[in-house]
Write a protein that holds these residues in place. Structure first.
Motif, PDB file in Angstrom:
ATOM      1  N   HIS A  53     -36.095   4.808-117.554  1.00 24.97           N
ATOM      2  CA  HIS A  53     -35.587   4.992-119.402  1.00 24.97           C
ATOM      3  C   HIS A  53     -34.895   6.234-119.515  1.00 24.97           C
ATOM      4  N   ILE A  54     -34.323   7.026-117.778  1.00 27.07           N
ATOM      5  CA  ILE A  54     -33.203   7.506-117.806  1.00 27.07           C
ATOM      6  C   ILE A  54     -31.556   7.024-117.253  1.00 27.07           C
ATOM      7  N   ALA A  55     -31.922   5.840-116.714  1.00 27.89           N
ATOM      8  CA  ALA A  55     -31.119   5.816-116.771  1.00 27.89           C
ATOM      9  C   ALA A  55     -29.908   5.465-117.071  1.00 27.89           C
ATOM     10  N   ASP A  56     -29.972   4.576-118.296  1.00 32.44           N
ATOM     11  CA  ASP A  56     -28.972   4.391-119.335  1.00 32.44           C
ATOM     12  C   ASP A  56     -29.226   5.901-120.396  1.00 32.44           C
ATOM     13  N   ALA A  57     -29.465   7.341-120.131  1.00 30.06           N
ATOM     14  CA  ALA A  57     -29.347   7.837-121.104  1.00 30.06           C
ATOM     15  C   ALA A  57     -28.046   8.255-121.711  1.00 30.06           C
ATOM     16  N   GLY A  58     -27.416   8.191-121.130  1.00 30.06           N
ATOM     17  CA  GLY A  58     -26.086   8.142-121.375  1.00 30.06           C
ATOM     18  C   GLY A  58     -25.044   7.114-121.836  1.00 30.06           C
ATOM     19  N   ARG A  93     -43.031  -4.015-121.028  1.00 29.60           N
ATOM     20  CA  ARG A  93     -42.268  -4.285-121.877  1.00 29.60           C
ATOM     21  C   ARG A  93     -43.007  -2.743-122.659  1.00 29.60           C
ATOM     22  N   LEU A  94     -42.015  -1.425-122.605  1.00 31.47           N
ATOM     23  CA  LEU A  94     -42.183  -0.061-123.238  1.00 31.47           C
ATOM     24  C   LEU A  94     -40.941   0.470-123.206  1.00 31.47           C
ATOM     25  N   ASN A  95     -41.455   0.377-125.193  1.00 33.20           N
ATOM     26  CA  ASN A  95     -39.774   0.798-125.647  1.00 33.20           C
ATOM     27  C   ASN A  95     -38.288  -0.245-125.325  1.00 33.20           C
ATOM     28  N   ASP A  96     -37.727   0.081-124.909  1.00 33.11           N
ATOM     29  CA  ASP A  96     -35.943  -0.708-124.476  1.00 33.11           C
ATOM     30  C   ASP A  96     -36.660  -1.530-123.668  1.00 33.11           C
ATOM     31  N   VAL A  97     -37.309  -0.499-122.197  1.00 27.79           N
ATOM     32  CA  VAL A  97     -36.906  -0.943-121.132  1.00 27.79           C
ATOM     33  C   VAL A  97     -38.479  -2.010-120.759  1.00 27.79           C
ATOM     34  N   THR A  98     -38.317  -2.735-120.274  1.00 29.11           N
ATOM     35  CA  THR A  98     -38.924  -3.973-119.305  1.00 29.11           C
ATOM     36  C   THR A  98     -39.008  -3.809-117.663  1.00 29.11           C
ATOM     37  N   ILE A 136     -49.388   5.421-124.095  1.00 32.90           N
ATOM     38  CA  ILE A 136     -48.961   7.681-123.746  1.00 32.90           C
ATOM     39  C   ILE A 136     -47.861   6.708-123.139  1.00 32.90           C
ATOM     40  N   ALA A 137     -48.317   5.835-121.765  1.00 32.11           N
ATOM     41  CA  ALA A 137     -47.157   5.808-121.526  1.00 32.11           C
ATOM     42  C   ALA A 137     -45.386   5.625-121.821  1.00 32.11           C
ATOM     43  N   ALA A 138     -45.451   4.857-122.284  1.00 34.75           N
ATOM     44  CA  ALA A 138     -44.736   4.367-123.749  1.00 34.75           C
ATOM     45  C   ALA A 138     -43.728   5.371-124.543  1.00 34.75           C
ATOM     46  N   ALA A 139     -45.479   6.723-124.573  1.00 37.46           N
ATOM     47  CA  ALA A 139     -44.710   8.377-125.442  1.00 37.46           C
ATOM     48  C   ALA A 139     -43.764   9.584-123.780  1.00 37.46           C
ATOM     49  N   LEU A 140     -44.551   8.832-123.054  1.00 33.91           N
ATOM     50  CA  LEU A 140     -43.880   9.816-121.789  1.00 33.91           C
ATOM     51  C   LEU A 140     -42.789  10.168-121.594  1.00 33.91           C
ATOM     52  N   TYR A 141     -42.245   8.527-121.541  1.00 37.41           N
ATOM     53  CA  TYR A 141     -41.154   8.374-120.868  1.00 37.41           C
ATOM     54  C   TYR A 141     -40.138   8.857-121.858  1.00 37.41           C
ATOM     55  N   ALA A 142     -40.454   7.826-123.538  1.00 37.26           N
ATOM     56  CA  ALA A 142     -38.964   8.287-124.321  1.00 37.26           C
ATOM     57  C   ALA A 142     -39.046   9.705-124.495  1.00 37.26           C
TER      58      ALA A 142
END
Length: 379
Positions: free
Chosen positions: A249-254, A196-201, A216-222
């Motif tokens: 992470h970007i699929a639901d960015a909008g 689980r990173l950010n709001d993505v599992t 750092i992976a969480a920071a990179l993706y965010a």
């Protein structure tokens, strides 16, 4: 950070051990800026620092010694085991798990592999810890001979390490410098480890690659999601997508109007992991497929608005660089673990100019780091 193993010269894998962390980070930033200086990056964001210790979510340990006194760590120049169970860059969860795992090796009578004599069974222990503290434990063995004993005594291990979610046996019969083989035997009901990173599992399968440093992976993706949200692309590719960190992470960015995203990865296991994550998140405008990134791009009828590339250390290479240079893609997000190969690839794409860049210190105490660059096409 100080390390008794490093001071005693028993393990020198962390080449920067003992150097002040602020200096390590400044040197990495300077190195990245120097190598990318020919491309006139207009904006360098401050580097993203890691915790200095306890940062590794995956421990890849060589098992040696004897069945009654196994070592978990590395080998010296003569092929003898050096025990590193107190390694300070491994997570606290790893360090707590190593003693029970050593006892389990003795209990199940899994003879450590002797590299010099080419005898024995157990070659490696691969232990991954999720952000929620769950473990995936993989025993890499030479044959299936110890599988029955591992299965028989597994309840004892699970009772002592109740945080263990996935246990597997990986078979590597060849005597070669490899971490794991192709054949994986899952011994638990669960066969994936939720990360689980950010709001993505993301669901990590045994042979899937995942970034070593969870923080750092969480920071990179965010950060990638923030940069891409401002571009508002209608379509995107995530090449070398792994288990889908960038794509998910970007699929639901909008929201419902987010970009249609395709992730391409050569690893069947990684794609299976990514598909499970996509299905759980109900992301209808995201798909993953197994394939070669360059071959996929060349065969495509048209380029998307955005291409994300996160290649191995060798970079994307001349063929994909040439395709991107000639394509209509308006933006490229390039995440690199080797700034030298990144610079070489950027030189082959003069129509794609940097907008901003940032260093992410994925590997404290070493010379390695990640750098992410956003490129925009000059019309």
């Amino acid at each position: 950070m100080d390390c008794a193993y490093f001071d005693a010269r028993r393990c020198t894998s962390c080449a920067l051990m003992g150097q002040p962390y602020a200096r390590q980070l400044a040197d990495k930033q300077r190195h990245a800026e120097d190598l990318l200086a020919p491309f006139d990056v207009p904006e360098w964001l401050p580097p993203v620092a890691s915790t200095e210790s306890n940062y590794r979510n995956k421990a890849k340990m060589v098992v040696a010694g004897t069945v009654d006194e196994p070592t978990i760590g590395i080998l010296d120049a003569d092929g003898h085991g050096i025990d590193l169970q107190a390694c300070g860059i491994c997570s606290p969860g790893h360090r707590a798990a190593f003693p029970p795992l050593a006892r389990f090796i003795t209990l199940a009578r899994i003879t450590p592999y002797d590299v010099t004599r080419r005898t024995g069974e157990l070659k490696h222990l691969i232990v991954t810890e999720s952000p929620d503290g769950e473990l995936m434990v993989r025993f890499v063995v030479r044959s299936t001979e110890p599988v029955g004993r591992i299965r028989k005594h597994l309840p004892t291990l699970l009772a002592e390490l109740p945080q263990t979610r996935v246990v597997t046996v990986n078979v590597l019969p060849e005597h070669k410098a490899a971490l794991e083989g192709e054949h994986e035997i899952v011994l638990t009901d669960a066969d994936t480890l939720p990360m689980r990173l950010n709001d993505v599992t993301m669901h990590l399968r045994p042979q899937s690659f995942f970034q070593t440093n969870t923080e750092i992976a969480a920071a990179l993706y965010a950060e990638a999601r923030d940069w891409i949200r401002g571009l508002a692309p209608d379509s995107a590719w995530d090449l070398y997508s792994g288990v889908g960190g960038f794509a998910l992470h970007i699929a639901d960015a909008g929201g419902a109007d987010g970009p249609a995203v395709t992730g391409i990865e050569t690893s069947v296991e990684a794609v299976a992991s990514a598909e499970l994550s996509r299905s759980d998140a109900a992301l209808s405008r995201l798909r993953f497929a197994t394939g070669d990134a360059t071959a996929f791009a060349i065969a495509a009828d048209a380029a998307p608005d955005l291409v994300i590339v996160n290649p191995p250390r060798r970079g994307i290479g001349g063929e994909l660089s040439a395709w991107l240079e000639a394509s209509d893609a308006s933006h490229v997000l390039y995440s690199s673990c080797n700034v030298a190969s990144l610079a070489k690839d950027l030189a082959a794409m003069p129509s794609l100019r940097p907008v901003r860049a940032r260093v992410f210190d994925m590997f404290p105490q070493t010379t390695h780091f990640e750098v992410m660059v956003l490129l925009e096409r000059v019309r």
